[in-house]
Scaffold this motif. Sequence first.
Motif, PDB file in Angstrom:
ATOM      1  N   ARG A 199       0.837  -1.216   0.000  1.00 25.51           N
ATOM      2  CA  ARG A 199       0.000   0.000   0.000  1.00 25.51           C
ATOM      3  C   ARG A 199       0.863   1.254   0.000  1.00 25.51           C
ATOM      4  O   ARG A 199       0.470   2.283  -0.543  1.00 25.51           O
ATOM      5  CB  ARG A 199      -0.924   0.032   1.230  1.00 25.51           C
ATOM      6  N   LEU A 200       2.017   1.165   0.627  1.00 28.25           N
ATOM      7  CA  LEU A 200       2.905   2.323   0.714  1.00 28.25           C
ATOM      8  C   LEU A 200       3.830   2.448  -0.501  1.00 28.25           C
ATOM      9  O   LEU A 200       4.670   3.341  -0.549  1.00 28.25           O
ATOM     10  CB  LEU A 200       3.721   2.259   2.005  1.00 28.25           C
ATOM     11  N   GLY A 201       3.687   1.539  -1.474  1.00 31.33           N
ATOM     12  CA  GLY A 201       4.408   1.675  -2.735  1.00 31.33           C
ATOM     13  C   GLY A 201       5.652   0.832  -2.888  1.00 31.33           C
ATOM     14  O   GLY A 201       6.404   1.022  -3.848  1.00 31.33           O
ATOM     15  N   LEU A 202       5.896  -0.108  -1.983  1.00 32.15           N
ATOM     16  CA  LEU A 202       7.054  -0.981  -2.148  1.00 32.15           C
ATOM     17  C   LEU A 202       6.689  -2.178  -3.010  1.00 32.15           C
ATOM     18  O   LEU A 202       5.527  -2.582  -3.064  1.00 32.15           O
ATOM     19  CB  LEU A 202       7.582  -1.438  -0.785  1.00 32.15           C
ATOM     20  N   HIS A 203       7.699  -2.721  -3.673  1.00 24.76           N
ATOM     21  CA  HIS A 203       7.516  -3.837  -4.594  1.00 24.76           C
ATOM     22  C   HIS A 203       8.387  -5.007  -4.170  1.00 24.76           C
ATOM     23  O   HIS A 203       9.505  -4.804  -3.692  1.00 24.76           O
ATOM     24  CB  HIS A 203       7.929  -3.436  -6.017  1.00 24.76           C
ATOM     25  N   GLU A 204       7.904  -6.215  -4.422  1.00 29.01           N
ATOM     26  CA  GLU A 204       8.725  -7.395  -4.180  1.00 29.01           C
ATOM     27  C   GLU A 204       9.831  -7.441  -5.220  1.00 29.01           C
ATOM     28  O   GLU A 204       9.577  -7.346  -6.418  1.00 29.01           O
ATOM     29  CB  GLU A 204       7.879  -8.665  -4.251  1.00 29.01           C
ATOM     30  N   VAL A 205      11.069  -7.602  -4.734  1.00 29.03           N
ATOM     31  CA  VAL A 205      12.227  -7.652  -5.621  1.00 29.03           C
ATOM     32  C   VAL A 205      12.720  -9.088  -5.758  1.00 29.03           C
ATOM     33  O   VAL A 205      13.013  -9.550  -6.846  1.00 29.03           O
ATOM     34  CB  VAL A 205      13.357  -6.734  -5.099  1.00 29.03           C
ATOM     35  N   THR A 206      12.834  -9.776  -4.629  1.00 23.65           N
ATOM     36  CA  THR A 206      13.325 -11.148  -4.642  1.00 23.65           C
ATOM     37  C   THR A 206      12.915 -11.839  -3.350  1.00 23.65           C
ATOM     38  O   THR A 206      12.459 -11.195  -2.416  1.00 23.65           O
ATOM     39  CB  THR A 206      14.867 -11.182  -4.810  1.00 23.65           C
ATOM     40  N   ARG A 207      13.073 -13.142  -3.344  1.00 21.05           N
ATOM     41  CA  ARG A 207      12.881 -13.929  -2.122  1.00 21.05           C
ATOM     42  C   ARG A 207      14.219 -14.571  -1.800  1.00 21.05           C
ATOM     43  O   ARG A 207      14.976 -14.944  -2.690  1.00 21.05           O
ATOM     44  CB  ARG A 207      11.790 -14.974  -2.311  1.00 21.05           C
ATOM     45  N   HIS A 208      14.495 -14.699  -0.514  1.00 18.95           N
ATOM     46  CA  HIS A 208      15.793 -15.234  -0.111  1.00 18.95           C
ATOM     47  C   HIS A 208      15.675 -15.877   1.258  1.00 18.95           C
ATOM     48  O   HIS A 208      14.611 -15.907   1.863  1.00 18.95           O
ATOM     49  CB  HIS A 208      16.863 -14.128  -0.138  1.00 18.95           C
ATOM     50  N   GLY A 209      16.795 -16.383   1.725  1.00 17.74           N
ATOM     51  CA  GLY A 209      16.818 -17.095   2.993  1.00 17.74           C
ATOM     52  C   GLY A 209      16.485 -18.556   2.781  1.00 17.74           C
ATOM     53  O   GLY A 209      16.077 -18.972   1.690  1.00 17.74           O
ATOM     54  N   GLU A 210      16.661 -19.346   3.813  1.00 16.12           N
ATOM     55  CA  GLU A 210      16.355 -20.770   3.749  1.00 16.12           C
ATOM     56  C   GLU A 210      14.898 -20.965   3.325  1.00 16.12           C
ATOM     57  O   GLU A 210      13.992 -20.393   3.917  1.00 16.12           O
ATOM     58  CB  GLU A 210      16.601 -21.407   5.115  1.00 16.12           C
ATOM     59  N   ASN A 211      14.688 -21.718   2.271  1.00 17.13           N
ATOM     60  CA  ASN A 211      13.343 -21.973   1.716  1.00 17.13           C
ATOM     61  C   ASN A 211      12.612 -20.690   1.322  1.00 17.13           C
ATOM     62  O   ASN A 211      11.392 -20.634   1.364  1.00 17.13           O
ATOM     63  CB  ASN A 211      12.497 -22.790   2.696  1.00 17.13           C
ATOM     64  N   ASN A 212      13.374 -19.658   0.939  1.00 17.84           N
ATOM     65  CA  ASN A 212      12.781 -18.385   0.507  1.00 17.84           C
ATOM     66  C   ASN A 212      11.794 -17.817   1.523  1.00 17.84           C
ATOM     67  O   ASN A 212      10.724 -17.338   1.164  1.00 17.84           O
ATOM     68  CB  ASN A 212      12.116 -18.532  -0.861  1.00 17.84           C
ATOM     69  N   ILE A 213      12.172 -17.814   2.801  1.00 15.39           N
ATOM     70  CA  ILE A 213      11.263 -17.364   3.859  1.00 15.39           C
ATOM     71  C   ILE A 213      11.168 -15.846   3.976  1.00 15.39           C
ATOM     72  O   ILE A 213      10.293 -15.330   4.661  1.00 15.39           O
ATOM     73  CB  ILE A 213      11.658 -17.943   5.233  1.00 15.39           C
ATOM     74  N   LYS A 214      12.071 -15.121   3.299  1.00 14.48           N
ATOM     75  CA  LYS A 214      12.064 -13.665   3.364  1.00 14.48           C
ATOM     76  C   LYS A 214      11.816 -13.077   1.984  1.00 14.48           C
ATOM     77  O   LYS A 214      12.271 -13.604   0.983  1.00 14.48           O
ATOM     78  CB  LYS A 214      13.398 -13.129   3.892  1.00 14.48           C
ATOM     79  N   ILE A 215      11.112 -11.969   1.985  1.00  9.74           N
ATOM     80  CA  ILE A 215      10.856 -11.223   0.752  1.00  9.74           C
ATOM     81  C   ILE A 215      11.568  -9.884   0.869  1.00  9.74           C
ATOM     82  O   ILE A 215      11.348  -9.143   1.833  1.00  9.74           O
ATOM     83  CB  ILE A 215       9.353 -10.980   0.540  1.00  9.74           C
ATOM     84  N   ARG A 216      12.440  -9.589  -0.095  1.00 12.70           N
ATOM     85  CA  ARG A 216      13.058  -8.267  -0.165  1.00 12.70           C
ATOM     86  C   ARG A 216      12.095  -7.365  -0.926  1.00 12.70           C
ATOM     87  O   ARG A 216      11.636  -7.699  -2.016  1.00 12.70           O
ATOM     88  CB  ARG A 216      14.405  -8.345  -0.890  1.00 12.70           C
ATOM     89  N   MET A 217      11.772  -6.225  -0.320  1.00 14.98           N
ATOM     90  CA  MET A 217      10.887  -5.258  -0.953  1.00 14.98           C
ATOM     91  C   MET A 217      11.634  -3.938  -1.075  1.00 14.98           C
ATOM     92  O   MET A 217      12.507  -3.636  -0.273  1.00 14.98           O
ATOM     93  CB  MET A 217       9.592  -5.097  -0.152  1.00 14.98           C
ATOM     94  N   SER A 218      11.275  -3.161  -2.097  1.00 18.74           N
ATOM     95  CA  SER A 218      11.974  -1.920  -2.374  1.00 18.74           C
ATOM     96  C   SER A 218      11.042  -0.936  -3.071  1.00 18.74           C
ATOM     97  O   SER A 218      10.055  -1.328  -3.691  1.00 18.74           O
ATOM     98  CB  SER A 218      13.178  -2.202  -3.276  1.00 18.74           C
ATOM     99  N   THR A 219      11.413   0.334  -2.987  1.00 18.36           N
ATOM    100  CA  THR A 219      10.671   1.353  -3.732  1.00 18.36           C
ATOM    101  C   THR A 219      11.024   1.295  -5.210  1.00 18.36           C
ATOM    102  O   THR A 219      10.292   1.823  -6.032  1.00 18.36           O
ATOM    103  CB  THR A 219      10.982   2.764  -3.189  1.00 18.36           C
ATOM    104  N   LYS A 220      12.141   0.659  -5.522  1.00 16.96           N
ATOM    105  CA  LYS A 220      12.545   0.508  -6.917  1.00 16.96           C
ATOM    106  C   LYS A 220      11.857  -0.733  -7.478  1.00 16.96           C
ATOM    107  O   LYS A 220      12.102  -1.842  -6.999  1.00 16.96           O
ATOM    108  CB  LYS A 220      14.061   0.361  -7.015  1.00 16.96           C
ATOM    109  N   PRO A 221      11.002  -0.575  -8.474  1.00 17.14           N
ATOM    110  CA  PRO A 221      10.323  -1.754  -9.029  1.00 17.14           C
ATOM    111  C   PRO A 221      11.327  -2.744  -9.600  1.00 17.14           C
ATOM    112  O   PRO A 221      12.360  -2.346 -10.138  1.00 17.14           O
ATOM    113  CB  PRO A 221       9.445  -1.182 -10.150  1.00 17.14           C
ATOM    114  N   PRO A 222      11.044  -4.042  -9.476  1.00 17.83           N
ATOM    115  CA  PRO A 222      11.948  -5.046 -10.027  1.00 17.83           C
ATOM    116  C   PRO A 222      11.908  -5.037 -11.549  1.00 17.83           C
ATOM    117  O   PRO A 222      10.929  -4.627 -12.152  1.00 17.83           O
ATOM    118  CB  PRO A 222      11.393  -6.363  -9.483  1.00 17.83           C
ATOM    119  N   GLN A 223      13.001  -5.489 -12.145  1.00 11.41           N
ATOM    120  CA  GLN A 223      13.007  -5.650 -13.578  1.00 11.41           C
ATOM    121  C   GLN A 223      12.197  -6.901 -13.907  1.00 11.41           C
ATOM    122  O   GLN A 223      12.252  -7.886 -13.165  1.00 11.41           O
ATOM    123  CB  GLN A 223      14.432  -5.788 -14.090  1.00 11.41           C
ATOM    124  N   PRO A 224      11.430  -6.881 -14.968  1.00 11.37           N
ATOM    125  CA  PRO A 224      10.600  -8.060 -15.325  1.00 11.37           C
ATOM    126  C   PRO A 224      11.421  -9.330 -15.376  1.00 11.37           C
ATOM    127  O   PRO A 224      12.528  -9.331 -15.906  1.00 11.37           O
ATOM    128  CB  PRO A 224      10.031  -7.699 -16.700  1.00 11.37           C
TER     129      PRO A 224
END
Length: 158
Positions: free
Chosen positions: A127-152
């Motif tokens: 809602r505040l304008g962040l985008h999912e960039v990648t998932r990481h950590g063991e079994n992808n348990i974390k989502i990196r979010m950023s104000t910079k939209p991910p590249q397709p």
Amino acid sequence: MTAIDLRPATSADSEYCFQLHKAAMGAYVTAIWGWDEQIQRDFHARVFTPDQWQIITADGADAGMLHVEHRPTAIYLARIELHPDCQGRGIGSELIRSLLDQARLQGQELTLDVLVVNQRAKALYRRLGLHEVTRHGENNIKIRMSTKPPQPGLIHGS
């Protein structure tokens, strides 16, 4: 209107921050790893850095904690936790909007990590304008979010 302020954390805030983490994040930690009190206390002892943390106050009462890292190309929201009694009152949104404004003024992005099981936080960040960039950590348990939209095509683990 809630008066929101930040005060520097001190070593005396250690137990408050541990209990806050348990109240705010305990269900998410339990869902992923299970809650082991001693493991969590040991983790807290390793990561509690009062010189880098701030205590969030709402109308003069302690309501949560904030840890922000100013990196060369981004402001990293390392941790924000609000006590469940203080959630849903716009406190987190106001603090994150302030960080978004700061990042914009400095020509930087705001980045953070959120646990995949924390649906409420993910929805807030979107809602505040962040985008999912990648998932990481063991079994992808974390989502990196950023104000910079991910590249397709670059989001991993979706």
